[in-house]
Design an enzyme around this catalytic site. Structure first.
Site, PDB file in Angstrom:
ATOM      1  N   HIS A  72       0.847  -1.197   0.000  1.00 17.66           N
ATOM      2  CA  HIS A  72       0.000   0.000   0.000  1.00 17.66           C
ATOM      3  C   HIS A  72       0.873   1.234   0.000  1.00 17.66           C
ATOM      4  CE1 HIS A  72      -3.181   2.813   1.085  1.00 17.66           C
ATOM      5  NE2 HIS A  72      -4.009   1.880   0.646  1.00 17.66           N
ATOM      6  N   ASP A 131      -7.911  -5.581   0.091  1.00 13.33           N
ATOM      7  CA  ASP A 131      -8.369  -6.442  -1.002  1.00 13.33           C
ATOM      8  C   ASP A 131      -7.954  -7.897  -0.838  1.00 13.33           C
ATOM      9  OD1 ASP A 131      -9.635  -4.386  -2.437  1.00 13.33           O
ATOM     10  OD2 ASP A 131      -7.697  -3.662  -3.114  1.00 13.33           O
TER      11      ASP A 131
HETATM   12  N1  CMC Z   1       4.091  -7.606  -4.736  1.00 18.40           N
HETATM   13  C1  CMC Z   1       5.425  -7.523  -4.958  1.00 18.40           C
HETATM   14  N2  CMC Z   1       6.163  -6.389  -4.857  1.00 18.40           N
HETATM   15  C2  CMC Z   1       5.494  -5.288  -4.504  1.00 18.40           C
HETATM   16  C3  CMC Z   1       4.117  -5.266  -4.232  1.00 18.40           C
HETATM   17  C4  CMC Z   1       3.418  -6.499  -4.356  1.00 18.40           C
HETATM   18  N3  CMC Z   1       2.099  -6.533  -4.129  1.00 18.40           N
HETATM   19  N4  CMC Z   1       3.731  -4.033  -3.913  1.00 18.40           N
HETATM   20  C5  CMC Z   1       4.819  -3.261  -3.979  1.00 18.40           C
HETATM   21  N5  CMC Z   1       5.893  -4.013  -4.331  1.00 18.40           N
HETATM   22  C6  CMC Z   1       7.275  -3.548  -4.462  1.00 18.40           C
HETATM   23  C7  CMC Z   1       7.421  -2.697  -5.722  1.00 18.40           C
HETATM   24  O1  CMC Z   1       7.791  -3.489  -6.820  1.00 18.40           O
HETATM   25  C8  CMC Z   1       8.497  -1.730  -5.314  1.00 18.40           C
HETATM   26  O2  CMC Z   1       9.742  -2.388  -5.408  1.00 18.40           O
HETATM   27  P1  CMC Z   1      11.084  -1.530  -5.768  1.00 18.40           P
HETATM   28  O3  CMC Z   1      11.227  -0.517  -4.673  1.00 18.40           O
HETATM   29  O4  CMC Z   1      12.154  -2.559  -5.778  1.00 18.40           O
HETATM   30  O5  CMC Z   1      10.826  -0.919  -7.097  1.00 18.40           O
HETATM   31  C9  CMC Z   1       8.233  -1.497  -3.822  1.00 18.40           C
HETATM   32  O6  CMC Z   1       7.540  -2.668  -3.375  1.00 18.40           O
HETATM   33  C10 CMC Z   1       7.386  -0.270  -3.548  1.00 18.40           C
HETATM   34  O7  CMC Z   1       6.178  -0.407  -4.278  1.00 18.40           O
HETATM   35  P2  CMC Z   1       5.548   0.677  -5.233  1.00 18.40           P
HETATM   36  O8  CMC Z   1       4.830  -0.021  -6.345  1.00 18.40           O
HETATM   37  O9  CMC Z   1       6.599   1.674  -5.622  1.00 18.40           O
HETATM   38  O10 CMC Z   1       4.551   1.333  -4.232  1.00 18.40           O
HETATM   39  P3  CMC Z   1       3.315   2.202  -4.599  1.00 18.40           P
HETATM   40  O11 CMC Z   1       2.987   2.965  -3.393  1.00 18.40           O
HETATM   41  O12 CMC Z   1       3.568   2.971  -5.845  1.00 18.40           O
HETATM   42  O13 CMC Z   1       2.158   1.140  -4.933  1.00 18.40           O
HETATM   43  C11 CMC Z   1       0.447  -0.450  -4.676  1.00 18.40           C
HETATM   44  C12 CMC Z   1       1.250   0.667  -4.006  1.00 18.40           C
HETATM   45  C13 CMC Z   1      -0.754  -0.782  -3.805  1.00 18.40           C
HETATM   46  C14 CMC Z   1      -0.081   0.014  -6.038  1.00 18.40           C
HETATM   47  C15 CMC Z   1       1.339  -1.692  -4.829  1.00 18.40           C
HETATM   48  O14 CMC Z   1       1.762  -2.149  -3.560  1.00 18.40           O
HETATM   49  C16 CMC Z   1       0.643  -2.807  -5.592  1.00 18.40           C
HETATM   50  O15 CMC Z   1       0.640  -2.806  -6.818  1.00 18.40           O
HETATM   51  N6  CMC Z   1       0.013  -3.795  -4.872  1.00 18.40           N
HETATM   52  C17 CMC Z   1      -0.762  -4.821  -5.516  1.00 18.40           C
HETATM   53  C18 CMC Z   1      -2.113  -4.262  -5.946  1.00 18.40           C
HETATM   54  C19 CMC Z   1      -3.033  -4.040  -4.757  1.00 18.40           C
HETATM   55  O16 CMC Z   1      -3.180  -4.878  -3.891  1.00 18.40           O
HETATM   56  N7  CMC Z   1      -3.706  -2.873  -4.749  1.00 18.40           N
HETATM   57  C20 CMC Z   1      -4.703  -2.529  -3.744  1.00 18.40           C
HETATM   58  C21 CMC Z   1      -4.305  -1.356  -2.901  1.00 18.40           C
HETATM   59  S1  CMC Z   1      -5.325  -1.199  -1.425  1.00 18.40           S
HETATM   60  C22 CMC Z   1      -6.922  -0.851  -1.979  1.00 18.40           C
HETATM   61  C23 CMC Z   1      -7.041   0.500  -2.607  1.00 18.40           C
HETATM   62  O17 CMC Z   1      -6.836   1.507  -1.912  1.00 18.40           O
HETATM   63  O18 CMC Z   1      -7.367   0.552  -3.783  1.00 18.40           O
END
Ligand code: CMC
Length: 440
Positions: free
Chosen positions: A313, A371
């Site tokens: 998140h 989720d």
């Molecule tokens: N599985 C594997 N690696 C992950 C995941 C995951 N679910 N989430 C984040 N990471 C890694 C990401 O690759 C990144 O790695 P690096 O620093 O090496 O590049 C690091 O963790 C930081 O992640 P980010 O993508 O830069 O973080 P963000 O804040 O931009 O994204 C997120 C947050 C929720 C989009 C992401 O964690 C994700 O895609 N999760 C899976 C989708 C999901 O469950 N979404 C629902 C969010 S909660 C409900 C809502 O509010 O909608």
């Protein structure tokens, strides 16, 4: 211009660019991070800030929802989500989000009546539905029909009129459940079921989804409570992608139905609300606890686009409090519907355990989010995965309308208009590109 409503403290941020120094006021929040007001930066220093994904940007002042991501805390209008999930119901939470405090008994009774008066849809919307392909995703219908409400309810489009704004808000919340249920019925080829206003919001939604012309659905208090809790937990989450979309759309003066349709679109993506469908599909794809390590490896592989859906998140760097509540009610719901030892729940819990011990997930502070467990409950209630994000959207109409109202009523509100770091061509003479070798 500095926002006079924000509590100011005496702190100042100093920025030095080459030989010039600039000072910007720092405003304290009632809880959480302070902000530097850089609204004068461009006019004074002729430079923009650059923050892709808005990871360090507070886009507005808000009094609605507070998240402490470090400690896994979520509050609506100051009330802990755990208390609201246990003691409130969805309509009370809608009232809280929109009007700022919990209603008294009389106010709540009146508000329930006002919302339930709007559950019906204009008959012509039925014809509108018939235009969708039989296999349309229910979220596609949500986006389309929500936007189309602006053509059916033209008497609540004047956003400068507070009565019209409130009426539009009630219509959106009430009708979202009816639209969601109709989208479901359409997708399974059954006729629409009319709302029953003697039922609660959650009971009515279950009735519209699962009753049919031949049989009345018997509403279980355990399932309607679970449904209601899901609605409460998803009702608002401060300035996430879909809420920011609603605010940005609304900042131009667009009508509320169009703004909420924009929010539904933004919610649909798998990184946001679409993750609940994706999480359950992922668990089904993993299939067995034997395969967990293979998928954990995939999630950690930078070359593989696979991510653990329902994990991670932007704000929570701790267990999402909503996921904790949902995990707690999973067993109760499964037991109630007669599912003993659900292999998907077992898989989810094992996956969580393994991920939370893994160095990659520990270092990146990735925990289950809302989720991860919601799909298991919704599936047990009887919903197919395509309906999960629709249910998220129905709940979030509460937060979207509250945030939209707050924005419209904010005296310093102006059209949202970010700038950019331009890295395209400098001025070209017409014909220059065509004379070069085209590499496309
Ligand atoms: N599985 C594997 N690696 C992950 C995941 C995951 N679910 N989430 C984040 N990471 C890694 C990401 O690759 C990144 O790695 P690096 O620093 O090496 O590049 C690091 O963790 C930081 O992640 P980010 O993508 O830069 O973080 P963000 O804040 O931009 O994204 C997120 C947050 C929720 C989009 C992401 O964690 C994700 O895609 N999760 C899976 C989708 C999901 O469950 N979404 C629902 C969010 S909660 C409900 C809502 O509010 O909608």
């Amino acid at each position: 211009m500095a926002n006079k409503k924000i509590i100011k403290n005496k702190k100042i941020a100093k920025l030095t660019i080459a030989d010039n120094s600039y000072e910007f006021p720092i405003y304290s929040s009632t809880e959480g991070e302070s902000v530097i007001d850089i609204s004068r930066l461009y006019s004074e220093a002729n430079i923009f800030t650059y923050d892709p994904g808005f990871t360090s940007t507070a886009s507005c002042e808000s009094k609605i929802t507070y998240i402490d991501g470090e400690n896994g805390i979520l509050r609506y209008r100051g009330y802990d989500i755990e208390d609201l999930a246990q003691k409130s119901d969805f309509i009370e939470v809608v009232n809280l989000l929109i009007y700022g405090d919990l209603p008294n008994k009389e106010q709540l009774k009146k508000y329930r009546r006002l919302i339930s008066r709007h559950t019906l849809l204009h008959e012509q919307i039925i014809n509108f539905f018939q235009g969708f392909r039989r296999d349309a995703h229910p979220m596609a219908m949500m986006v389309g029909v929500m936007g189309a409400l602006s053509s059916f309810y033209q008497d609540t489009l004047d956003i400068s009129d507070s009565h019209q704004r409130q009426e539009a808000t009630r219509r959106i919340v009430a009708k979202s459940a009816t639209i969601g249920a109709m989208a479901y019925k359409y997708s399974i080829g059954q006729s629409f079921v009319s709302p029953k206003n003697n039922l609660s919001f959650s009971e009515n939604f279950l009735h519209m989804c699962f009753s049919n012309t031949a049989e009345e659905y018997k509403i279980s208090p355990i399932l309607s409570k679970a449904m209601d809790t899901i609605f409460i937990l998803h009702a608002d989450h401060e300035q996430n992608a879909s809420t920011s979309t609603v605010r940005l759309a609304g900042s131009s003066g667009a009508n509320p139905f169009a703004c909420i349709a924009a929010g539904v679109s933004s919610l649909w993506g798998p990184a946001h609300g679409g993750a609940n469908q994706a999480a359950l599909e992922m668990l089904e794809e993993i299939g067995s606890t034997k395969n967990i390590n293979k998928y954990i490896k995939k999630a950690k592989n930078k070359k593989d686009p696979f991510k653990l859906m329902g994990f991670g998140h932007r704000v929570y760097k701790n267990y999402d409090p909503r996921a904790k509540i949902l995990k707690g009610i999973c067993q109760k719901v499964l037991k109630h519907v007669g599912i003993k030892n659900d292999p998907i729940l077992k898989l989810a819990m094992t996956l969580e355990k393994i991920a939370l011990k893994d160095k990659y997930f520990i270092e990146k502070r990735l925990y289950p989010n809302v989720d991860f467990y919601s799909g298991i409950i919704l599936r047990a209630i009887g919903f197919p995965p395509e309906m999960f994000t629709v249910i998220f959207a129905i709940s979030r109409t509460a937060g979207w309308t509250a945030q939209w109202t707050e924005m419209i009523e904010d005296p310093i509100q102006k059209i949202g208009r970010p700038r950019q770091l331009y890295t395209g061509n400098k001025s070209l003479k017409y014909g220059t590109i065509r004379s070069k070798k085209n590499t496309r």
